[in-house]
Design a protein around this motif. Structure first.
Motif, PDB file in Angstrom:
ATOM      1  N   LYS A  88      51.342  32.094  61.836  1.00 67.12           N
ATOM      2  CA  LYS A  88      52.146  30.552  62.255  1.00 67.12           C
ATOM      3  C   LYS A  88      53.651  30.964  62.951  1.00 67.12           C
ATOM      4  O   LYS A  88      54.225  32.205  62.355  1.00 67.12           O
ATOM      5  CB  LYS A  88      52.599  29.754  61.098  1.00 67.12           C
ATOM      6  CG  LYS A  88      51.323  29.273  60.651  1.00 67.12           C
ATOM      7  CD  LYS A  88      50.745  28.238  61.187  1.00 67.12           C
ATOM      8  CE  LYS A  88      49.357  27.623  60.507  1.00 67.12           C
ATOM      9  NZ  LYS A  88      48.129  27.685  61.102  1.00 67.12           N
ATOM     10  N   LYS A  89      54.445  30.338  63.549  1.00 66.22           N
ATOM     11  CA  LYS A  89      55.809  30.689  64.084  1.00 66.22           C
ATOM     12  C   LYS A  89      56.628  30.665  62.937  1.00 66.22           C
ATOM     13  O   LYS A  89      56.972  30.304  62.221  1.00 66.22           O
ATOM     14  CB  LYS A  89      56.133  30.027  65.412  1.00 66.22           C
ATOM     15  CG  LYS A  89      57.248  30.141  65.730  1.00 66.22           C
ATOM     16  CD  LYS A  89      57.417  29.958  67.208  1.00 66.22           C
ATOM     17  CE  LYS A  89      58.792  30.448  67.673  1.00 66.22           C
ATOM     18  NZ  LYS A  89      58.998  30.805  68.616  1.00 66.22           N
ATOM     19  N   SER A 149      44.437  33.766  63.697  1.00 65.20           N
ATOM     20  CA  SER A 149      44.481  32.262  63.899  1.00 65.20           C
ATOM     21  C   SER A 149      45.422  31.618  62.839  1.00 65.20           C
ATOM     22  O   SER A 149      45.753  30.462  63.157  1.00 65.20           O
ATOM     23  CB  SER A 149      43.086  31.726  63.988  1.00 65.20           C
ATOM     24  OG  SER A 149      42.615  31.699  62.701  1.00 65.20           O
ATOM     25  N   THR A 150      45.523  32.527  61.947  1.00 61.45           N
ATOM     26  CA  THR A 150      46.540  31.940  60.703  1.00 61.45           C
ATOM     27  C   THR A 150      47.774  32.133  61.098  1.00 61.45           C
ATOM     28  O   THR A 150      48.693  31.737  60.143  1.00 61.45           O
ATOM     29  CB  THR A 150      45.831  32.499  59.505  1.00 61.45           C
ATOM     30  OG1 THR A 150      46.182  33.757  59.427  1.00 61.45           O
ATOM     31  CG2 THR A 150      44.367  32.308  59.205  1.00 61.45           C
ATOM     32  N   LEU A 203      53.899  34.463  69.974  1.00 66.00           N
ATOM     33  CA  LEU A 203      54.667  33.337  69.266  1.00 66.00           C
ATOM     34  C   LEU A 203      56.167  33.691  69.436  1.00 66.00           C
ATOM     35  O   LEU A 203      56.913  32.969  68.869  1.00 66.00           O
ATOM     36  CB  LEU A 203      54.229  33.200  67.764  1.00 66.00           C
ATOM     37  CG  LEU A 203      52.909  32.854  67.760  1.00 66.00           C
ATOM     38  CD1 LEU A 203      52.421  32.910  66.385  1.00 66.00           C
ATOM     39  CD2 LEU A 203      52.711  31.407  68.147  1.00 66.00           C
TER      40      LEU A 203
END
Length: 187
Positions: free
Chosen positions: A186-187, A183-184, A31
């Motif tokens: 975030k950028k 999967s959780t 990310l």
């Protein structure tokens, strides 16, 4: 850009905790999030807080610099005897010190929280069920970190996550648990 410092408090880098932090680090890099990591077992470090710490002062200063660099600290550790492992406790005792993490006032009982603005996440594993740790142990490791360390120093806890009954999970179930966490991000 977000800067994240990953802190592995398990003495075995090949443990489930190690695999979780490996996957977490990989995802952050995908990310394009700035990331640094420490495996506490690799530090040249005396876990016992001593009055004269000069021998390990450079290690302590490097860790304090990494904490100051980061916007977010993420702790990964197993629950042992109802709390964080001695490795992580010794790290906290030596690194989150007076003058770095907090500073008492001279004329009143209050203190300055020198790490305000930073955030933290906690990922803890255990062989007991998460419900048992919550009801019988009162999530005392989370309370220790959230109240005695983070709140006291000004760090805001943004997530606590416990993976329970690890000993009965097979490799596929463990991988699913890692993927669910990853999967959780975030950028």
């Amino acid at each position: 850009m977000r800067k994240v410092y990953l802190i592995l408090g398990h003495p075995n880098k090949d443990s489930f905790n190690g695999k979780l932090v490996d996957a977490y680090e990989k995802r952050l890099k995908e990310l394009k999030i700035e990331v640094r990591r420490v495996n506490l077992i690799d530090l040249d470090f005396d876990l016992i807080l001593r009055k004269d710490k000069q021998e390990h002062q450079s290690t302590i200063e490097k860790e304090q610099a990494n904490i100051m660099w980061a916007d977010e600290l993420i702790f990964f550790y197993p629950l042992w005897w109802g709390n964080v492992p001695a490795l992580l406790k010794g790290y906290i005792d030596n690194v989150f010190t007076h003058g770095f993490a907090y500073k008492h006032h001279e004329d009143d009982p209050l203190w300055d929280k020198l790490l305000e603005g930073k955030k933290a996440r906690i990922f803890s594993t255990c062989d007991a069920s998460s419900e048992f740790v919550k009801t019988d142990y009162k999530d005392c490791d989370f309370i220790f970190l959230k109240k005695a360390v983070f709140w006291f120093t000004g760090i805001k806890t943004i997530e606590t996550y416990r993976i329970g009954e690890l000993y009965i999970m097979n490799d596929e179930e463990r991988e699913k648990e890692i993927n669910k966490i990853i999967s959780t991000i975030k950028k």
